[in-house]
Every structure is written in structure tokens, then in C-alpha cells.
Design an enzyme around this catalytic site. Structure first.
Site, PDB file in Angstrom:
ATOM      1  N   CYS A  12      66.234  25.137  40.937  1.00  0.00           N
ATOM      2  CA  CYS A  12      67.092  23.959  40.725  1.00  0.00           C
ATOM      3  C   CYS A  12      68.463  24.336  40.181  1.00  0.00           C
ATOM      4  O   CYS A  12      69.340  23.489  40.066  1.00  0.00           O
ATOM      5  CB  CYS A  12      66.409  22.974  39.787  1.00  0.00           C
TER       6      CYS A  12
ATOM      7  N   HIS B  29      72.177  18.008  43.763  1.00  0.00           N
ATOM      8  CA  HIS B  29      72.542  18.316  42.381  1.00  0.00           C
ATOM      9  C   HIS B  29      72.213  19.766  42.067  1.00  0.00           C
ATOM     10  O   HIS B  29      71.563  20.464  42.845  1.00  0.00           O
ATOM     11  CB  HIS B  29      71.866  17.362  41.393  1.00  0.00           C
TER      12      HIS B  29
ATOM     13  N   GLU C 295      61.478  11.946  42.096  1.00  0.00           N
ATOM     14  CA  GLU C 295      62.295  13.036  42.610  1.00  0.00           C
ATOM     15  C   GLU C 295      61.585  13.696  43.796  1.00  0.00           C
ATOM     16  O   GLU C 295      62.215  14.146  44.748  1.00  0.00           O
ATOM     17  CB  GLU C 295      62.547  14.054  41.504  1.00  0.00           C
TER      18      GLU C 295
ATOM     19  N   ASP D 265      74.172   7.542  46.570  1.00  0.00           N
ATOM     20  CA  ASP D 265      73.585   7.912  47.856  1.00  0.00           C
ATOM     21  C   ASP D 265      74.513   8.841  48.631  1.00  0.00           C
ATOM     22  O   ASP D 265      75.707   8.567  48.777  1.00  0.00           O
ATOM     23  CB  ASP D 265      73.279   6.666  48.684  1.00  0.00           C
ATOM     24  N   HIS D 266      73.946   9.944  49.126  1.00  0.00           N
ATOM     25  CA  HIS D 266      74.677  10.959  49.889  1.00  0.00           C
ATOM     26  C   HIS D 266      75.863  11.506  49.098  1.00  0.00           C
ATOM     27  O   HIS D 266      76.945  11.738  49.651  1.00  0.00           O
ATOM     28  CB  HIS D 266      75.099  10.434  51.262  1.00  0.00           C
TER      29      HIS D 266
ATOM     30  N   HIS E 102      67.523  15.967  47.031  1.00  0.00           N
ATOM     31  CA  HIS E 102      66.277  15.209  46.913  1.00  0.00           C
ATOM     32  C   HIS E 102      66.419  13.890  47.658  1.00  0.00           C
ATOM     33  O   HIS E 102      67.504  13.320  47.732  1.00  0.00           O
ATOM     34  CB  HIS E 102      65.950  14.897  45.449  1.00  0.00           C
TER      35      HIS E 102
ATOM     36  N   HIS F 215      71.106  21.693  45.642  1.00  0.00           N
ATOM     37  CA  HIS F 215      69.929  21.370  46.451  1.00  0.00           C
ATOM     38  C   HIS F 215      69.781  19.856  46.423  1.00  0.00           C
ATOM     39  O   HIS F 215      70.390  19.186  45.590  1.00  0.00           O
ATOM     40  CB  HIS F 215      68.666  22.069  45.924  1.00  0.00           C
TER      41      HIS F 215
END
Length: 136
Positions: A35, A16, A126, A81-82, A43, A41
Site C-alpha cells: 500500500c 491512494h 476497501e 470517484d476516479h 480500490h 494503487h
């Protein structure tokens, strides 16, 4: 009988960028720092889904954990996810994908799938040292 909580833990990986399109690049960088990287980037999010309710005298369950796992997979993991939250999801197209906003979205996605008599709480990590709880 007292209410009892059951907790299902999951994880997902997402990229994100924290960015407010109404601000200048300088203000975004000042507020969001690293960020706000234009190239995003990622998480490794850890998710705790807590369901609270009365134990059913017939099943002994607050909720069948397999059913809860399947709901989380369908509503959260398959969706986030991903993925790049800013680019790949409808939920964050116009909503800054902060941990706080992600937790609220997850709550709303899951709450509608649960029996109305069950309470729901979300804890989203996070990082190992930063997490959000909703509702608090």
C-alpha cells in the site's frame, strides 16, 4: 415510536498511497507494505450510508432517499470517484488516506448536510473482506 434506519449504498473508485512523510522509506514499506507503492494503487470502494431517526408521520420517511443520494453524490462521489486521494483532494493532502480516515472524512462531509435529529453511520468496504465502520 422506535428509531428506524435507512441505508443508501454507493461505490467509487480511487487511488491512494499509504505513507507517513515523517518516516523513512524503509519504515513506510515495513508498515504499509504494498500500500506504500510510490506509484499508488486503487480500490473499488463500496460505501454504505446509514441514516437513523424517527419516521416522519406525514411523509413516512426517516429521510427522502433521493435527497440522501443527491447529497452523497455531491459531497462524496463527485469529490473522490476516479481521483487520486493523495494528489487530487484537499482532505488527504496532509492526512494518510487509510480506510479509517476516509470513513471519518465521509462522515463529516455528510453529517453537516443532515438534520441534527438524524444519526449517521458509515460503512466503507476497501475490499470485500476489509471494511471500516464509523462511528462504532
Amino acid at each position: 415510536m422506535n428509531k428506524t434506519a435507512v441505508v443508501r449504498c454507493e461505490h467509487f473508485n480511487s487511488a491512494h498511497r499509504l505513507h507517513n512523510k515523517n518516516w523513512s522509506d524503509a519504515k513506510n514499506k515495513e508498515v504499509f507494505g504494498k500500500c506504500n507503492n510510490p506509484n499508488f494503487h486503487g480500490h473499488n470502494y463500496e460505501l454504505e450510508v446509514k441514516v437513523i431517526g424517527d419516521i416522519d408521520p406525514e411523509t413516512g420517511y426517516v429521510m427522502d432517499m433521493k435527497v440522501l443520494s443527491d447529497i452523497i453524490k455531491a459531497k462524496v462521489l463527485d469529490r473522490f470517484d476516479h481521483k487520486n486521494l493523495n494528489l487530487d483532494t484537499v482532505e488527504f493532502r496532509d492526512l494518510n488516506p487509510t480506510a479509517e480516515n476516509i470513513a471519518v472524512i465521509i462522515f463529516n462531509l455528510l453529517k453537516s448536510e443532515l438534520n441534527a435529529n438524524l444519526e449517521l453511520k458509515i460503512k466503507l468496504y476497501e475490499t470485500p473482506r476489509n471494511y471500516v465502520e464509523y462511528p462504532y
